[in-house]
Design a protein around this motif. Structure first.
Motif, PDB file in Angstrom:
ATOM      1  N   LEU A 126      -0.346  -7.258  -2.550  1.00 39.50           N
ATOM      2  CA  LEU A 126       0.539  -6.468  -2.713  1.00 39.50           C
ATOM      3  C   LEU A 126       2.109  -7.096  -2.379  1.00 39.50           C
ATOM      4  N   LEU A 149      -7.973  -4.292  -3.436  1.00 35.48           N
ATOM      5  CA  LEU A 149      -6.573  -4.745  -3.624  1.00 35.48           C
ATOM      6  C   LEU A 149      -6.301  -6.235  -3.236  1.00 35.48           C
ATOM      7  N   ILE A 157      -0.363  -7.758   1.419  1.00 39.66           N
ATOM      8  CA  ILE A 157      -1.603  -8.367   1.131  1.00 39.66           C
ATOM      9  C   ILE A 157      -1.465  -9.523   0.331  1.00 39.66           C
ATOM     10  N   TRP A 170       2.634   3.013   1.219  1.00 38.62           N
ATOM     11  CA  TRP A 170       1.928   1.828   1.515  1.00 38.62           C
ATOM     12  C   TRP A 170       0.573   1.654   2.039  1.00 38.62           C
ATOM     13  N   ARG A 171       0.489   2.605   3.016  1.00 32.51           N
ATOM     14  CA  ARG A 171      -1.035   2.557   3.747  1.00 32.51           C
ATOM     15  C   ARG A 171      -1.946   3.195   2.692  1.00 32.51           C
ATOM     16  N   GLN A 215      -2.822   0.644   0.148  1.00 35.10           N
ATOM     17  CA  GLN A 215      -4.107  -0.365   0.716  1.00 35.10           C
ATOM     18  C   GLN A 215      -5.403   0.122   0.951  1.00 35.10           C
TER      19      GLN A 215
END
Length: 297
Positions: free
Chosen positions: A239, A236, A296, A216-217, A220
């Motif tokens: 999310l 992005l 996000i 996930w990091r 992003q």
């Protein structure tokens, strides 16, 4: 480390994301001279799963280079032969290593094998096939796109003989002072894509909570460290992760994705994210056992 149910590898996760491209080429097609990929019927833009996975691999490699840790190497890496990676697995496991031993070593040491899977059947020492738990589909623009071909000029030619001929022209050769080229961009497009994480497959490959946190990091950060002249402004914009309370899921993924809607403009006039307004997210009556996490958006 950040905690949250979206980091639990024993649960099924389905996610939807929004990618914004401004004066950029998010995914050029080598069969079309590098033009942005499009659906020839609808005119919508496309970004392949391979392009997104490449960016995630590159970002994980950057993160691991900053803080090296065993188990986070990248299998599909520029400049490294795949067969050489397989041979490392057999060398590490010893003379009596089986293909199953090699496959387990690959999962343990290579992040992208553990997450995305790999077909490792080439070479004299193949490591078999791994079905990865994390899969990403094609992304498609909300509306049709208008690809542009931009002419550019370089102040110096490629070949020295062209410089020499320009400075000392003859009847047969005049040389040249500059060279012309082109680059391809999309003035603006908002792409929507989806992905899935299978907990049963994650058990086979050994995915951990930390692996999901890194995924996930990296997701992003993947555009922040992939800037180029043709990818100057990719972002992005959303999310959204639907997490089920068991390994096999509580609702079909398509029914969950239908709860997030970006309304079409039905033309190619959009030039900013605000032109589409706020995405409509229906999270008031989610199916029992399903939770929505907004990383996000």
């Amino acid at each position: 480390m950040t905690t949250g149910i979206h980091l639990d590898p024993t649960r099924k996760h389905d996610f939807l994301f929004l990618i914004e491209a401004t004066d950029s080429n998010p995914n050029g097609d080598p069969d079309a001279g590098g033009m942005p990929r499009t659906d020839p019927v609808s005119g919508q833009g496309l970004i392949t799963d391979v392009a997104i996975k490449r960016k995630i691999r590159n970002t994980v490699a950057l993160l691991n280079a900053h803080q090296p840790e065993p188990g986070y190497e990248i299998y599909v890496e520029a400049g490294v032969a795949l067969n050489a990676q397989h041979e490392r697995a057999y060398a590490a496991r010893g003379d009596k290593a089986t293909q199953a031993d090699a496959r387990a070593w690959m999962c343990q040491n290579f992040y992208d094998v553990r997450m995305f899977g790999a077909v490792m059947s080439t070479g004299k020492k193949p490591a078999g096939r791994v079905q990865g738990p994390m899969q990403i589909g094609f992304s498609r623009s909300i509306d049709a796109i208008t690809p542009l071909e931009i002419g550019i000029t370089r102040v110096t030619p490629t070949k020295q003989e062209d410089v020499d001929a320009f400075n000392n022209p003859t009847e047969n050769k005049k040389g040249k002072e500059t060279e012309m080229g082109t680059k391809h961009i999309v003035p603006y497009a908002l792409y929507c894509g989806t992905g899935h994480f299978s907990a049963p497959l994650a058990t086979r490959t050994g995915v951990t909570t930390k692996d999901l946190a890194i995924f996930w990091r990296a997701f992003q950060l993947m555009f922040e460290h992939d800037r180029a002249s043709a990818r100057g402004s990719l972002a992005l914009r959303g999310l959204y992760i639907f997490t089920h309370d068991d390994a096999f899921g509580r609702a079909p993924s398509h029914s969950l994705f239908d709860r997030i809607e970006v309304k079409q403009l039905h033309d190619a006039t959009a030039r900013s994210f605000t032109d589409y307004g706020t995405p409509d997210i229906d999270d008031t009556d989610l199916p029992a056992g399903v939770t929505l996490t907004r990383l996000i958006g």
